[in-house]
Design a protein around this motif. Structure first.
Motif, PDB file in Angstrom:
ATOM      1  N   ALA A 140       0.853  -1.189   0.000  1.00 28.46           N
ATOM      2  CA  ALA A 140       0.000   0.000   0.000  1.00 28.46           C
ATOM      3  C   ALA A 140       0.891   1.241   0.000  1.00 28.46           C
ATOM      4  O   ALA A 140       2.009   1.232   0.541  1.00 28.46           O
ATOM      5  CB  ALA A 140      -0.910   0.010   1.222  1.00 28.46           C
ATOM      6  N   LEU A 141       0.381   2.317  -0.599  1.00 34.74           N
ATOM      7  CA  LEU A 141       1.161   3.550  -0.667  1.00 34.74           C
ATOM      8  C   LEU A 141       1.548   4.051   0.719  1.00 34.74           C
ATOM      9  O   LEU A 141       2.665   4.538   0.916  1.00 34.74           O
ATOM     10  CB  LEU A 141       0.390   4.624  -1.434  1.00 34.74           C
ATOM     11  N   GLY A 142       0.646   3.936   1.682  1.00 34.59           N
ATOM     12  CA  GLY A 142       0.963   4.353   3.049  1.00 34.59           C
ATOM     13  C   GLY A 142       2.136   3.576   3.620  1.00 34.59           C
ATOM     14  O   GLY A 142       2.983   4.126   4.327  1.00 34.59           O
ATOM     15  N   GLU A 143       2.208   2.306   3.311  1.00 37.69           N
ATOM     16  CA  GLU A 143       3.321   1.475   3.773  1.00 37.69           C
ATOM     17  C   GLU A 143       4.620   1.888   3.078  1.00 37.69           C
ATOM     18  O   GLU A 143       5.674   1.977   3.711  1.00 37.69           O
ATOM     19  CB  GLU A 143       3.012   0.003   3.496  1.00 37.69           C
ATOM     20  N   LEU A 144       4.542   2.159   1.773  1.00 38.72           N
ATOM     21  CA  LEU A 144       5.728   2.623   1.050  1.00 38.72           C
ATOM     22  C   LEU A 144       6.248   3.931   1.639  1.00 38.72           C
ATOM     23  O   LEU A 144       7.460   4.120   1.778  1.00 38.72           O
ATOM     24  CB  LEU A 144       5.422   2.801  -0.434  1.00 38.72           C
ATOM     25  N   TRP A 145       5.311   4.841   1.991  1.00 39.58           N
ATOM     26  CA  TRP A 145       5.718   6.122   2.578  1.00 39.58           C
ATOM     27  C   TRP A 145       6.372   5.906   3.940  1.00 39.58           C
ATOM     28  O   TRP A 145       7.384   6.518   4.255  1.00 39.58           O
ATOM     29  CB  TRP A 145       4.531   7.061   2.682  1.00 39.58           C
ATOM     30  N   ALA A 146       5.816   5.025   4.748  1.00 39.17           N
ATOM     31  CA  ALA A 146       6.375   4.755   6.075  1.00 39.17           C
ATOM     32  C   ALA A 146       7.799   4.201   5.965  1.00 39.17           C
ATOM     33  O   ALA A 146       8.618   4.421   6.859  1.00 39.17           O
ATOM     34  CB  ALA A 146       5.483   3.778   6.834  1.00 39.17           C
ATOM     35  N   GLN A 147       8.097   3.512   4.868  1.00 35.46           N
ATOM     36  CA  GLN A 147       9.422   2.909   4.671  1.00 35.46           C
ATOM     37  C   GLN A 147      10.340   3.781   3.813  1.00 35.46           C
ATOM     38  O   GLN A 147      11.497   3.421   3.589  1.00 35.46           O
ATOM     39  CB  GLN A 147       9.267   1.546   3.995  1.00 35.46           C
ATOM     40  N   SER A 148       9.854   4.910   3.342  1.00 38.64           N
ATOM     41  CA  SER A 148      10.616   5.730   2.402  1.00 38.64           C
ATOM     42  C   SER A 148      11.830   6.389   3.058  1.00 38.64           C
ATOM     43  O   SER A 148      11.709   7.039   4.098  1.00 38.64           O
ATOM     44  CB  SER A 148       9.723   6.833   1.814  1.00 38.64           C
ATOM     45  N   PRO A 149      13.005   6.275   2.421  1.00 39.88           N
ATOM     46  CA  PRO A 149      14.180   6.979   2.934  1.00 39.88           C
ATOM     47  C   PRO A 149      14.052   8.498   2.765  1.00 39.88           C
ATOM     48  O   PRO A 149      14.791   9.243   3.398  1.00 39.88           O
ATOM     49  CB  PRO A 149      15.340   6.420   2.102  1.00 39.88           C
ATOM     50  N   GLU A 150      13.101   8.951   1.939  1.00 40.32           N
ATOM     51  CA  GLU A 150      12.894  10.387   1.722  1.00 40.32           C
ATOM     52  C   GLU A 150      11.779  10.953   2.608  1.00 40.32           C
ATOM     53  O   GLU A 150      11.364  12.092   2.435  1.00 40.32           O
ATOM     54  CB  GLU A 150      12.579  10.668   0.253  1.00 40.32           C
ATOM     55  N   ARG A 151      11.321  10.154   3.545  1.00 42.91           N
ATOM     56  CA  ARG A 151      10.192  10.572   4.385  1.00 42.91           C
ATOM     57  C   ARG A 151      10.456  11.878   5.139  1.00 42.91           C
ATOM     58  O   ARG A 151       9.534  12.639   5.423  1.00 42.91           O
ATOM     59  CB  ARG A 151       9.859   9.455   5.361  1.00 42.91           C
ATOM     60  N   ASP A 152      11.708  12.152   5.446  1.00 46.71           N
ATOM     61  CA  ASP A 152      12.045  13.353   6.206  1.00 46.71           C
ATOM     62  C   ASP A 152      12.501  14.514   5.328  1.00 46.71           C
ATOM     63  O   ASP A 152      12.957  15.525   5.837  1.00 46.71           O
ATOM     64  CB  ASP A 152      13.123  13.026   7.242  1.00 46.71           C
ATOM     65  N   VAL A 153      12.360  14.369   4.013  1.00 47.15           N
ATOM     66  CA  VAL A 153      12.703  15.473   3.107  1.00 47.15           C
ATOM     67  C   VAL A 153      11.743  16.628   3.387  1.00 47.15           C
ATOM     68  O   VAL A 153      10.529  16.429   3.427  1.00 47.15           O
ATOM     69  CB  VAL A 153      12.583  15.025   1.629  1.00 47.15           C
ATOM     70  N   PRO A 154      12.280  17.836   3.604  1.00 44.60           N
ATOM     71  CA  PRO A 154      11.372  18.961   3.892  1.00 44.60           C
ATOM     72  C   PRO A 154      10.482  19.297   2.709  1.00 44.60           C
ATOM     73  O   PRO A 154      10.945  19.426   1.581  1.00 44.60           O
ATOM     74  CB  PRO A 154      12.328  20.129   4.190  1.00 44.60           C
ATOM     75  N   MET A 155       9.182  19.366   2.971  1.00 41.74           N
ATOM     76  CA  MET A 155       8.194  19.733   1.953  1.00 41.74           C
ATOM     77  C   MET A 155       7.131  20.578   2.634  1.00 41.74           C
ATOM     78  O   MET A 155       6.381  20.069   3.447  1.00 41.74           O
ATOM     79  CB  MET A 155       7.541  18.492   1.351  1.00 41.74           C
ATOM     80  N   SER A 156       7.096  21.856   2.298  1.00 40.62           N
ATOM     81  CA  SER A 156       6.080  22.714   2.891  1.00 40.62           C
ATOM     82  C   SER A 156       4.827  22.730   2.009  1.00 40.62           C
ATOM     83  O   SER A 156       4.909  22.583   0.797  1.00 40.62           O
ATOM     84  CB  SER A 156       6.615  24.143   3.080  1.00 40.62           C
ATOM     85  N   VAL A 157       3.673  22.887   2.650  1.00 39.58           N
ATOM     86  CA  VAL A 157       2.405  22.947   1.931  1.00 39.58           C
ATOM     87  C   VAL A 157       2.200  24.365   1.412  1.00 39.58           C
ATOM     88  O   VAL A 157       2.450  25.336   2.125  1.00 39.58           O
ATOM     89  CB  VAL A 157       1.231  22.524   2.842  1.00 39.58           C
ATOM     90  N   VAL A 158       1.743  24.456   0.179  1.00 40.77           N
ATOM     91  CA  VAL A 158       1.467  25.742  -0.463  1.00 40.77           C
ATOM     92  C   VAL A 158      -0.004  25.769  -0.844  1.00 40.77           C
ATOM     93  O   VAL A 158      -0.520  24.812  -1.421  1.00 40.77           O
ATOM     94  CB  VAL A 158       2.329  25.904  -1.745  1.00 40.77           C
ATOM     95  N   VAL A 159      -0.663  26.859  -0.508  1.00 42.22           N
ATOM     96  CA  VAL A 159      -2.062  27.027  -0.897  1.00 42.22           C
ATOM     97  C   VAL A 159      -2.086  27.784  -2.210  1.00 42.22           C
ATOM     98  O   VAL A 159      -1.516  28.875  -2.327  1.00 42.22           O
ATOM     99  CB  VAL A 159      -2.861  27.791   0.191  1.00 42.22           C
ATOM    100  N   LEU A 160      -2.714  27.179  -3.228  1.00 44.51           N
ATOM    101  CA  LEU A 160      -2.808  27.849  -4.520  1.00 44.51           C
ATOM    102  C   LEU A 160      -3.747  29.042  -4.392  1.00 44.51           C
ATOM    103  O   LEU A 160      -4.876  28.896  -3.949  1.00 44.51           O
ATOM    104  CB  LEU A 160      -3.308  26.895  -5.588  1.00 44.51           C
ATOM    105  N   THR A 161      -3.275  30.203  -4.807  1.00 44.43           N
ATOM    106  CA  THR A 161      -4.099  31.401  -4.746  1.00 44.43           C
ATOM    107  C   THR A 161      -4.688  31.762  -6.096  1.00 44.43           C
ATOM    108  O   THR A 161      -5.579  32.585  -6.174  1.00 44.43           O
ATOM    109  CB  THR A 161      -3.279  32.603  -4.228  1.00 44.43           C
TER     110      THR A 161
END
Length: 164
Positions: A140-161
């Motif tokens: 499952a994608l959630g499982e892949l994310w939990a195991q991802s080595p990039e899980r801690d890569v900084p990604m900020s949320v942007v609201v489209l204006t």
């Protein structure tokens, strides 16, 4: 009807281009489940940050016709494929999954997309479909994310204006 899981990205007028692309998807396919939009650094080249998102649509087009339609949408937003593989993009939309198809070709069409391993593709998909099972890994994608080595890569949320 097939379910298509899409990855969207832009680093040239990204707010405007992503908002416009989501609007075009809604106009053509109806309801679109869209993830939050994330700001990520460019990968593979030095350039402005990207805005990335994922979308889930139900398509009446087969995977090849959908891929052609998405390329036409990219072209309408100024996409130039004559430059280097990694570079600035007004709009990049890839089919990451189409139902549970596993295919390679023609051209660059590969399902599942190999970029799934990157946080900028995986995290937005997890936001809209954490229980979807990747037919390549059987996870499952959630499982892949939990195991991802990039899980801690900084990604900020942007609201489209930009207007959708």
């Amino acid at each position: 009807m097939g379910k298509a899981y899409l990855s969207l990205g832009s680093n040239v007028l990204p707010e405007r281009n992503l908002a416009s692309a989501l609007h075009a998807l809604r106009q053509r396919f109806g309801t679109v489940a869209a993830s939050p939009v994330y700001r990520t650094t460019a990968i593979g080249f030095d350039g402005p940050d990207f805005l990335n998102a994922a979308a889930l649509i139900e398509s009446d087009l087969d995977v090849h016709d959908l891929n052609d339609w998405l390329h036409a949408l990219e072209d309408a937003h100024g996409r130039d494929r004559s430059g280097p593989r990694f570079g600035d993009r007004p709009l990049d939309i890839d089919i990451v999954f189409y139902d549970d198809l596993v295919i390679e070709g023609p051209g660059n069409l590969r399902l599942p997309r190999p970029e799934l391993r990157h946080a900028f593709v995986l995290k937005p998909l997890v936001d809209i479909a954490p229980d979807f099972v990747d037919p390549g890994s059987g996870k499952a994608l959630g499982e892949l994310w939990a195991q991802s080595p990039e899980r801690d890569v900084p990604m900020s949320v942007v609201v489209l204006t930009s207007p959708p």
